[in-house]
Design a protein around this motif. Sequence first.
Motif, short mmCIF file in Angstrom:
data_model
loop_
_atom_site.label_atom_id
_atom_site.label_comp_id
_atom_site.label_asym_id
_atom_site.label_seq_id
_atom_site.Cartn_x
_atom_site.Cartn_y
_atom_site.Cartn_z
N ALA A 15 -2.23 -7.93 73.89
CA ALA A 15 -1.45 -6.76 74.30
C ALA A 15 -0.11 -7.17 74.90
O ALA A 15 0.93 -6.55 74.65
CB ALA A 15 -2.25 -5.92 75.29
N ASN A 48 2.19 -8.36 72.10
CA ASN A 48 2.75 -7.22 71.39
C ASN A 48 3.92 -6.62 72.16
O ASN A 48 4.99 -6.35 71.59
CB ASN A 48 1.69 -6.14 71.17
CG ASN A 48 0.59 -6.56 70.22
OD1 ASN A 48 0.69 -7.58 69.55
ND2 ASN A 48 -0.47 -5.78 70.16
N LEU A 100 2.55 -6.78 63.37
CA LEU A 100 1.40 -6.10 63.97
C LEU A 100 0.45 -5.52 62.93
O LEU A 100 -0.67 -5.14 63.26
CB LEU A 100 1.89 -4.97 64.89
CG LEU A 100 2.74 -5.39 66.08
CD1 LEU A 100 3.29 -4.17 66.79
CD2 LEU A 100 1.94 -6.25 67.05
N THR A 133 0.54 -1.11 73.80
CA THR A 133 -0.82 -1.41 73.33
C THR A 133 -1.81 -1.07 74.43
O THR A 133 -1.58 -1.40 75.60
CB THR A 133 -0.95 -2.89 72.95
OG1 THR A 133 -0.07 -3.19 71.86
CG2 THR A 133 -2.38 -3.22 72.52
N THR A 188 -2.04 0.38 69.07
CA THR A 188 -0.64 0.10 69.39
C THR A 188 0.27 1.20 68.86
O THR A 188 0.05 1.73 67.78
CB THR A 188 -0.22 -1.26 68.78
OG1 THR A 188 -1.04 -2.29 69.36
CG2 THR A 188 1.23 -1.58 69.09
#
Length: 366
Positions: free
Chosen positions: A13, A16, A206, A55, A229
């Motif tokens: 997370a 991201n 992603l 996320t 996400t």
Amino acid sequence: MNILCNQKKLSQAITNAQKAINNKTTIELLRGILITAKEGKLIVTGYDSELSIETNIDAQVNKEGSVVVNSRLIGEIVRKLPDTFISLETDADCNVYINCMNSRFKIKGLPAEEFPQIGDINVDNEVKINQIEMRNMIKQTVFATAIEPMNPTLAGELFELRDNNLSLVALDGYRLAVRKSEIKDGVDTDISAIIPGITLNHLNSLLTDDGEICVGFDSKNIIFKLKDTKIIARLIEGNFTKYDSLLPKDHMTKIKVETRKLQESIERASLLFTSPKNNLIKISIMKDMIAITSNNENGNAYEELDVEFEGNELEIAFNSRYFLDGIKNIDSEYISIEFGGEVNPAVIKPIDGPEYIYLILPVRFS
């Protein structure tokens, strides 16, 4: 805030969210990520005024709350912790306490109230796209977006949906890439928007091999929703070039060639190049064969390939990197290349597979 969560999920997370952070920023708050705990979830958000990536992961939330913490610092700490559960806790002074087995960290945070966000989007239109298809569409086009162009629209890709047919289009003044796909779950109205190329690169990293992605718009933003996400990005304002008018209506010469053999031949001929500015290859098209040559201060190279040929013989030159960008992203066993003469663009298409067009301008040679 007081929560317990999985180390691997938290690390992913954070990774991201870091994609949305502009590392060149001098604003401390924008070098951080927002961490919010509520309703059994931990939400990790990165933001840079044009792009937001959020996320959420499952967590045991003992006390709800939020804090902003330096993304690099917490990312490195969490990444190096063992694969088990991590405890995150904050105090009234925004200090963040990270506990995992025998490891203890205390790092300084910032108040979450000061963290800027794009805000909620009221989506007018939303379309669902298979993730694998979306990833392939981006891969086959995004490299042709321009870097710091005079025309800002060329730094993005045209996302055009008409009659449930989606087109992604990119051009930078030297080449044009168009990838089309039929969308089963479309919308009733046509959509035309310019998405920043950097946003599509982040999105591509992603995407997975499973499931669908939902794409929605309002007048100024685009939102991509994956399983856990969400990406929100500003659209590029302006009118995209009418790319249809750039595509040649006829040709003088046409060849059919094995994709990988052509790619390998050009890659070998390019081994002499030591500078991205000096990478000219010459293609001599003759009956049933082509010769690929390169020549510079390091020496010269010659490659020969069998082809199916129709039309006029031709000698033409290209930037080898631009040429390779187009063909290495084509999965078809064979491609066709249509030439309009030595000073006109060439058009590369797969013989089978999805609808894809790659146009490239030649380079004048002496």
